[in-house]
Design a protein around this motif. Structure first.
Motif, short mmCIF file in Angstrom:
data_model
loop_
_atom_site.label_atom_id
_atom_site.label_comp_id
_atom_site.label_asym_id
_atom_site.label_seq_id
_atom_site.Cartn_x
_atom_site.Cartn_y
_atom_site.Cartn_z
N GLY A 285 10.90 -6.33 2.62
CA GLY A 285 11.16 -6.80 3.97
C GLY A 285 10.54 -6.00 5.07
O GLY A 285 11.03 -6.00 6.21
N ALA A 286 9.45 -5.29 4.78
CA ALA A 286 8.78 -4.50 5.81
C ALA A 286 7.28 -4.71 5.71
O ALA A 286 6.76 -5.14 4.67
CB ALA A 286 9.12 -3.02 5.67
N ASP A 287 6.58 -4.43 6.79
CA ASP A 287 5.13 -4.53 6.82
C ASP A 287 4.54 -3.15 7.09
O ASP A 287 4.96 -2.47 8.04
CB ASP A 287 4.67 -5.50 7.92
CG ASP A 287 5.24 -6.89 7.74
OD1 ASP A 287 5.22 -7.40 6.60
OD2 ASP A 287 5.71 -7.48 8.74
N VAL A 288 3.57 -2.72 6.29
CA VAL A 288 2.96 -1.41 6.53
C VAL A 288 2.10 -1.48 7.78
O VAL A 288 1.59 -2.54 8.16
CB VAL A 288 2.11 -0.96 5.32
CG1 VAL A 288 2.97 -0.84 4.07
CG2 VAL A 288 0.95 -1.91 5.07
N VAL A 289 1.95 -0.32 8.43
CA VAL A 289 1.16 -0.26 9.67
C VAL A 289 -0.05 0.66 9.47
O VAL A 289 -1.16 0.19 9.30
CB VAL A 289 2.01 0.21 10.86
CG1 VAL A 289 1.16 0.28 12.14
CG2 VAL A 289 3.19 -0.74 11.06
N GLY A 290 0.16 1.98 9.49
CA GLY A 290 -0.96 2.90 9.32
C GLY A 290 -1.81 3.05 10.56
O GLY A 290 -3.01 2.76 10.55
N SER A 291 -1.20 3.52 11.66
CA SER A 291 -1.91 3.68 12.93
C SER A 291 -2.51 5.08 13.05
O SER A 291 -2.24 5.96 12.23
CB SER A 291 -0.94 3.45 14.09
OG SER A 291 0.17 4.34 14.00
#
Length: 320
Positions: A285-291
């Motif tokens: 239920g989460a989305d990875v970001v990686g900023s």
């Protein structure tokens, strides 16, 4: 003059030592502070990431749970730790909410930290124990208005309490907040009917939803989720404009050498986008970001500004 010369020499010595530290980094295990209790969604993400990061860096990454005062205690530990890259913080949306809510904190939420990367965005889900008769958001609102003040909602932090308080404000309903030190114990009591509903992080809630132990009424995001496509958003279910989401991110103490920050950012972003890692996070239920560090720093500042406005609108005061 001698004092000034001594000061300049000490500054140069510190700079040289930090540069040498960065070149050989890391040479011993790292400590990842998770300011929440074991078993919750943030802890799950932290342990997954710690294992992969340890493999990438060489020395292991040890998860250190410090659940107390709505993430403040664990966050303070990192704020005052040596800026050498060996003590890291897996922070959450509570970092920005605390800055919006508390007049005094034992650290500066911006100045005392070096952002590394935003790791993930976690969906919030309005869930109820199946013993409640409500099967939709509209039915829940009707039930709450017919039974004012009779139901309790569980919150694992201000990050889940404040969205629920916003829901109360926008629906003119009365629900009592029961705060917990982590989502693990909160979820246990929700399943056991000690509390009846929650605005829960999806990572903790989805396994119970899919097993039928909890009923999902609405997604707090403005768009439906891919992991629960049949669950409508709260905004389309009778509360127009409602929106809330959780996030996590990695930070180090301020003044950590830039080369260390860049090394950690490179490795963590690479890990986040590994297909099996990102798929696992998505299934929870989460989305990875990686900023980038700069993007994450700007994001935190914007979040503090946003939640400061919402705290005033909702009139919420923490009892964590």
């Amino acid at each position: 003059m001698p004092n000034r010369l001594l000061y300049l020499v000490s500054i140069i010595a510190v700079a040289v030592s930090l540069s040498a530290l960065a070149q050989g980094y890391p040479t011993r295990p790292l400590r990842l502070i998770v300011p929440l209790a074991p078993g919750g969604g943030t802890d799950v993400l932290g342990r997954m990431m710690a294992g992969r990061l340890g493999d990438a860096l060489g020395p292991s990454v040890i998860v250190d749970n410090r659940p107390a005062r709505d993430n403040i205690v664990g966050t303070e530990i990192v704020a005052h730790a040596a800026p050498d890259g060996y003590t890291l913080l897996l922070t959450t949306i509570s970092h920005s909410i605390n800055a919006a809510m508390y007049k005094e904190l034992p650290y500066d939420s911006i100045r005392d930290f070096a952002p590394i990367t935003q790791t993930a965005n976690q969906h919030l889900v309005l869930v109820v124990n199946p013993s409640l008769p409500a099967k939709t958001v509209k039915e829940l609102i009707e039930y709450l208005k017919a039974h004012p003040g009779e139901l309790n909602y569980g919150s694992s932090s201000n990050a889940t309490a404040l969205p629920m308080e916003l829901f109360k404000h926008m629906t003119a309903t009365q629900i009592q907040n029961i705060p917990y030190k982590g989502s693990g114990q909160m979820m246990s009591d929700l399943l056991g009917r000690q509390v009846q509903l929650s605005m829960s992080g999806a990572v903790s809630a989805v396994p119970h939803i899919k097993a039928g132990r909890l009923r999902a009424l609405g997604i707090a995001s403005l768009k439906r989720s891919g992991f629960l496509p049949d669950v409508p958003t709260i905004a389309e279910s009778g509360v127009p404009g409602f929106q809330a989401a959780a996030w996590t991110g990695l930070m180090a103490p301020a003044k950590t050498p830039r080369s260390v920050i860049e090394r950690l950012n490179k490795e963590v972003v690479r890990i986040l986008h590994m297909p099996d890692f990102s798929e696992r996070i998505s299934s929870l239920g989460a989305d990875v970001v990686g900023s980038t560090p700069e993007e994450f720093g700007k994001f935190i500042s914007n979040e503090i500004e946003k939640w400061t406005k919402i705290v005033k609108i909702a009139g919420f005061k923490s009892n964590q």
